[in-house]
Design an enzyme around this catalytic site. Sequence first.
Site, PDB file in Angstrom:
ATOM      1  NE  ARG A  93      -7.656   2.443   3.356  1.00  0.00           N
ATOM      2  CZ  ARG A  93      -7.271   2.845   4.574  1.00  0.00           C
ATOM      3  NH1 ARG A  93      -7.208   1.987   5.588  1.00  0.00           N
ATOM      4  NH2 ARG A  93      -6.960   4.091   4.798  1.00  0.00           N
ATOM      5  CE  LYS A 140      -4.423  -0.498  12.666  1.00  0.00           C
ATOM      6  NZ  LYS A 140      -4.406  -0.390  11.207  1.00  0.00           N
ATOM      7  CG  ASP A 200      -7.095  -2.313   9.726  1.00  0.00           C
ATOM      8  OD1 ASP A 200      -7.355  -1.355   8.973  1.00  0.00           O
ATOM      9  OD2 ASP A 200      -5.986  -2.459  10.271  1.00  0.00           O
ATOM     10  CB  SER A 226      -7.787   1.697   9.168  1.00  0.00           C
ATOM     11  OG  SER A 226      -6.532   1.126   9.331  1.00  0.00           O
ATOM     12  CG  HIS A 244      -2.668   6.190  16.168  1.00  0.00           C
ATOM     13  ND1 HIS A 244      -2.116   5.038  15.645  1.00  0.00           N
ATOM     14  CD2 HIS A 244      -2.930   6.987  15.110  1.00  0.00           C
ATOM     15  CE1 HIS A 244      -2.069   5.132  14.336  1.00  0.00           C
ATOM     16  NE2 HIS A 244      -2.550   6.314  13.984  1.00  0.00           N
TER      17      HIS A 244
HETATM   18  N1  URA Z   1      -2.628   3.815   9.775  1.00  0.00           N
HETATM   19  C1  URA Z   1      -3.527   2.813   9.833  1.00  0.00           C
HETATM   20  O1  URA Z   1      -3.422   1.913  10.652  1.00  0.00           O
HETATM   21  N2  URA Z   1      -4.548   2.821   8.951  1.00  0.00           N
HETATM   22  C2  URA Z   1      -4.703   3.780   8.034  1.00  0.00           C
HETATM   23  O2  URA Z   1      -5.649   3.725   7.283  1.00  0.00           O
HETATM   24  C3  URA Z   1      -3.751   4.826   7.974  1.00  0.00           C
HETATM   25  C4  URA Z   1      -2.715   4.812   8.864  1.00  0.00           C
END
Ligand code: URA
Length: 443
Positions: free
Chosen positions: A168, A187, A161, A183, A82
């Site tokens: 957000r 995932k 999320d 968040s 990521h």
């Molecule tokens: N990417 C995400 O999936 N969540 C966040 O809060 C920020 C970047």
Amino acid sequence: MLARTLIERKRDGGRIAPAEWRALLAGYVDGTVPDYQMAALAMAVFFAGLDRDEVRALTAEMLASGAALDLRHLPVGRVDKHSTGGVGDKVSLVLAPLVAECGVAVPMMSGRGLGHTGGTLDKLEAIPGFRTRLPLPDVVRQLERLGCALFGQTEAIAPADRKLYALRDATATVESIPLIAASIMSKKLAEGLTGLVLDIKRGSGGFLPELDRGLELARIMIGLGADHGCPVVALLTAMDRPLGRACGNALEVEEAIMALRGEGPADLMRVTYALGAEMLVLGGAAADHDAARRRMDVSLSGGRAAARFQAIIEAQGGDPRVVDDPARLPQAAACELVTAARDGVVAQVEPRAIGRAVVALGGGRARMEDAVDPSVGVVVTARPGDLVRRGEPLATVFARDAEGIRMGTEALRQAIVLGDEADPPLPLISHRVTSAGVTRYPD
Ligand code: URA
């Protein structure tokens, strides 16, 4: 009543217990907790923060709000990467097929570009026909067959999320380290991983430009991974200039294809290899980083990583011929060179300004629902520290029309600063963070 009590408590610096997070998120997903209360809570968290147990509970509840991949039957390790996002960051397109070819399964769930940063899903969708919306059973089948699937978050994965992140985004509460950590990890943990590698960008083009904020995010995410038995390694990499040369969706796919053929720019290859070495070791396909690098050399030079990308494209409905013939990717109607207005040294190639220029050309989105034009963007050949003479090329703008060329040229003239001297750029890879602590990354 629960939501109001929790907002008030968090506003005043108090803690929210795991059972309260569970009830709150269940209410949010089923609609009994309205957006305005969740927005108020997100703002309270933005200012008051979350302690370790609260981040852990929030992550676990967002993960539990949806489905998870069960990949335990795969005979190899399952590792994803990521990135916190940047400009010109096409690493995933090179890394996923390369690491899969080296014997680690890569269930890569990616996002779209937002603000000045690009997103892997938008880049992949520049490939004619490519489908990023895969049902989870298709993801599993593709991982069994090709060791890699490139897909986006669906309604099934961490729906709490998904809803909260959109909220957000609309309420200026994205930039909260505990909320970002929960968040992303909710995932990533839904992918059923045996390891995760983070690329945390520092410098003016990243979401969290300061080193200490990047390190804090790394530490929290490493802790969350450990709670779920998923080892996490983070590298801090430079985003004080774009990565590679191409910025814009189809242009980045083309650069990634060149990288898979062993002809990528040096900085892109170095970051890809560093992250790939971590993934291969975490996934059990290499004993150490040197062995991992040798494996990646063989996969690239033998054309096997490029062939794997071709197979993934075909499996996801895209035109696999783009790998042999990138001219099949969408092409901009107009292009023009930008040249140096004076002799000097390239003092700065400002990534945020370049990312914004790509968005203004139509290659990114200001709002989630905006459409993107895959063909537009810029290719910046000037690197900080280069000596240039007046009239020499610095970059090329790819646009829809003459107005785009004018606007892109103007933006690049602002973004590429020529001076008499340049400050040293950030080290390309500066730190490595694991559960054992932080070390400087060797040059
Ligand atoms: N990417 C995400 O999936 N969540 C966040 O809060 C920020 C970047």
